[in-house]
Design a protein around this motif. Structure first.
Motif: not given
Length: 289
Positions: A231-237
């Motif tokens: 989820r963080k990967a989609f949020l950050d990138h």
């Protein structure tokens, strides 16, 4: 001391086990509307490469033959993450307790009911007693959405009109002949019909509200820290990943202009559950056949 043949057998066993162990370190990813490994690689290969880079995690494609195969694979613990549509998510949730991870926004994702611009149908009321073609049975935007749009105008499903299910190109020709009165479909499909048939005019007599987004879901067996990392990967990138999604593919152009929505939650799909009820379905543990 081991004999040479025993050493050889042990080496062979080690060679066999290693790839399996490595595979378990990867997240296994499927897409319900992509049939076969070759198509999955073609459509989502650029996304896979970009995601592995920004998330520092390996992705292993898991090809499925459709939504039923995908939900069975998740129930059996064979896949970790699945990209699927709103109607399919509801069944995944009921069958597997899948966890919504990130919404994949599809701009202008709504259903319509189209008729011939020069035909006799001028309003939804004119469709009463007629035959209406829908796309894939159980599809959010080709079946459920159009049925709800008609219901919003007072036409009861399978009572005030006859629903049938045929491919869009066949339905267009049938509508020209007068065999059917209208077609239920989404905006992207109508645009493609207009591009391929420039001599025929089409009019929309009913339009539904924007539908819930496609969603990437996780098996409940996936560790929470892995879900959080994804989820963080989609949020950050998100911008970088969306660019990879829409690169060089025709099918994925439906995501063009969209964003990823990491705050997605189960209640976002209650509207889909209400549409199921519109067509007489109140239990969601299997797909409509």
């Amino acid at each position: 001391m081991l004999k040479p043949i025993a050493v050889a057998l042990l080496a062979a066993a080690a060679a066999f086990v290693t790839p399996t162990a490595q595979a378990q370190d990867a997240i296994r990813f499927a897409v319900t509307d992509i049939d076969g490994a070759e198509s999955l690689q073609r459509e989502f290969g650029p996304f896979k490469a970009a995601f592995e880079k920004v998330a520092d995690v390996k992705v292993q494609f898991f090809a499925v033959s459709g939504r039923t195969a995908a939900v069975e694979a998740m129930a059996a613990g064979q896949i970790d993450f699945v990209l699927t549509g709103p109607a399919e998510y509801v069944v995944f949730k009921a069958r597997t307790q899948a966890v919504p991870v990130v919404g994949w926004q599809r701009p202008d994702y709504f259903s319509q009911v189209a008729v011939l611009a020069t035909g006799p149908i001028k309003s939804v009321a004119d469709l009463k007693g007629k035959t209406i073609s829908f796309g894939e049975i159980g599809s959010t935007s080709q079946h459920l959405g159009p049925a709800q749009a008609l219901a919003d105008f007072g036409l009861k499903y399978n009572v005030d009109y006859k629903p049938i299910f045929v491919k869009r190109n066949v339905a267009v020709e049938a509508m020209k002949r007068g065999d059917i009165a209208a077609i239920g479909l989404n905006l992207t499909h109508l645009q493609r019909i207009r591009e391929s048939d420039t001599k025929t005019g089409f009019t929309v007599v009913a339009r539904g509200r924007d539908l819930p987004n496609d969603v990437m879901i996780a098996s409940p067996k996936v560790k929470p820290e892995i879900v959080a990392k994804v989820r963080k990967a989609f949020l950050d990138h998100g911008t970088e990943l969306m660019k990879a999604v829409v690169t060089g593919t025709d099918d994925n152009r439906k995501f063009t202009g969209g964003v990823f929505l990491p705050e997605v939650k189960d209640s976002d799909y209650d509207y889909v559950r209400s549409i199921y009820a519109t067509i007489g379905i109140t239990e969601f543990n299997k797909f409509i056949e």
